[in-house]
Design an enzyme around this catalytic site. Sequence first.
Site, PDB file in Angstrom:
ATOM      1  N   THR A 177      36.600  72.013   7.638  1.00 53.38           N
ATOM      2  CA  THR A 177      38.020  71.810   7.390  1.00 53.38           C
ATOM      3  C   THR A 177      38.534  72.909   6.466  1.00 53.38           C
ATOM      4  O   THR A 177      37.754  73.514   5.747  1.00 53.38           O
ATOM      5  CB  THR A 177      38.167  70.432   6.711  1.00 53.38           C
ATOM      6  N   ARG A 205      40.126  58.405  16.086  1.00 56.69           N
ATOM      7  CA  ARG A 205      39.722  58.341  14.673  1.00 56.69           C
ATOM      8  C   ARG A 205      40.578  59.333  13.867  1.00 56.69           C
ATOM      9  O   ARG A 205      40.683  60.491  14.203  1.00 56.69           O
ATOM     10  CB  ARG A 205      38.245  58.676  14.555  1.00 56.69           C
ATOM     11  N   GLY A 207      41.049  60.954  10.051  1.00 55.88           N
ATOM     12  CA  GLY A 207      40.298  61.102   8.805  1.00 55.88           C
ATOM     13  C   GLY A 207      41.197  61.129   7.582  1.00 55.88           C
ATOM     14  O   GLY A 207      42.336  60.671   7.600  1.00 55.88           O
ATOM     15  N   ASP A 208      40.658  61.705   6.529  1.00 54.47           N
ATOM     16  CA  ASP A 208      41.376  61.763   5.243  1.00 54.47           C
ATOM     17  C   ASP A 208      42.465  62.831   5.208  1.00 54.47           C
ATOM     18  O   ASP A 208      43.422  62.740   4.444  1.00 54.47           O
ATOM     19  CB  ASP A 208      40.375  62.078   4.116  1.00 54.47           C
ATOM     20  N   THR A 228      37.497  67.950   1.381  1.00 58.33           N
ATOM     21  CA  THR A 228      36.797  68.183   2.646  1.00 58.33           C
ATOM     22  C   THR A 228      35.473  67.436   2.621  1.00 58.33           C
ATOM     23  O   THR A 228      34.964  67.108   1.553  1.00 58.33           O
ATOM     24  CB  THR A 228      36.561  69.699   2.881  1.00 58.33           C
ATOM     25  N   GLY A 229      34.937  67.161   3.813  1.00 62.36           N
ATOM     26  CA  GLY A 229      33.688  66.404   3.893  1.00 62.36           C
ATOM     27  C   GLY A 229      33.909  65.178   4.761  1.00 62.36           C
ATOM     28  O   GLY A 229      34.766  65.187   5.648  1.00 62.36           O
ATOM     29  N   GLY A 231      35.501  62.279   5.887  1.00 59.12           N
ATOM     30  CA  GLY A 231      36.843  61.751   5.626  1.00 59.12           C
ATOM     31  C   GLY A 231      36.841  60.309   5.151  1.00 59.12           C
ATOM     32  O   GLY A 231      37.626  59.927   4.275  1.00 59.12           O
TER      33      GLY A 231
HETATM   34  N1  ASP Z   1      37.473  65.641   6.063  1.00 59.99           N
HETATM   35  C1  ASP Z   1      37.491  65.961   7.477  1.00 59.99           C
HETATM   36  C2  ASP Z   1      37.551  64.690   8.271  1.00 59.99           C
HETATM   37  O1  ASP Z   1      36.827  63.763   7.943  1.00 59.99           O
HETATM   38  C3  ASP Z   1      36.312  66.747   7.941  1.00 59.99           C
HETATM   39  C4  ASP Z   1      35.929  67.933   7.101  1.00 59.99           C
HETATM   40  O2  ASP Z   1      36.339  68.071   5.967  1.00 59.99           O
HETATM   41  O3  ASP Z   1      35.173  68.777   7.600  1.00 59.99           O
HETATM   42  O4  ASP Z   1      38.258  64.635   9.252  1.00 59.99           O
END
Ligand code: ASP
Length: 313
Positions: A177, A205, A207-208, A228-229, A231
Amino acid sequence: MEKFIIIVHGGAGRIRPEFKDRALRGVKNAAKAGYDILSKGGTALDAVEEAVKVMEDDPTFNAGTGSTLTIDGRIEMDASIMDGKTLNAGSVAMIRNIRHPVTLARIIMEKTDHVFIAGDFAEKLAETFNLERCNPITENRIKIWKEYKTMLIRGEHQYLPKTTKLIKIIPELATDTVGAVARDKDGNLAAATSTGGLTLKLPGRIGDTPLIGCGNYADNEAGAASATGIGEVAIRLVLAKTVCDFMRNGLIAQKAVEKGIELVKTRQNNLPMGIIAVDKYGNPGIAHSSESLSWAIMASDSPKVVAGLKYSP
Ligand code: ASP
């Protein structure tokens, strides 16, 4: 003139060795693009949008072109942007073929009475405001998708949607991300984040990233943050707003992001996450529980871009 600064991230996913140089170059280019705007007296909002657009165009990152695919092989991109001066924000989700989802998020913020629009009408707005379309699917993403899909089919790990278990086996599921936070010379703060989501996510789905307060937040009175990570972790912890509240209560940005990642460790099994922030004085903060986090900073008090693939203060 007051200090201005931009901090960007290119995601908390594990960076394959062959992508390291590209990731570093990509975050530097994004920080420079944002800094260029700030140094000409532009706003933090314009700077974070531009920095994120540069990374959406870079196929190295999981946002815009190069976005990851859902379990059934489709693109569903999410993005958001927030203005710390007014607390105005805009978000989009499940976008299929817009070149710059972050710009569509800004259109929602500025041209509608709403904060978050998903689905067909978001695409209609993109058409109305003449946003460029593109096919974000790249050869590399198809390759990664096929690898993971084959593993799923072979039953080599537990089946989704228990992503939190799966992620321990396949860290690449949390991919790259992009996000940016900035402070301009007038002391205004802004944050923007854009993603293709998690590889093999279920269709629908969200995410965050487009959830204000979870993946993205900005408030001139506190700070700005982009996460990031996984979500779902950022959603459970309302991570971006939590980190901004740490700054509101007096922590400098670096201490605030460290405290945010501490929460990921103690309350969310230390799953792979990363967060960048800027406080109202223009101090940067970067922390991650993930193995790597590509990042870059450029600030008016030392206008040379600094970047890395891991961060330790
Ligand atoms: N945070 C993002 C999500 O969960 C993914 C990412 O940060 O790589 O959609």
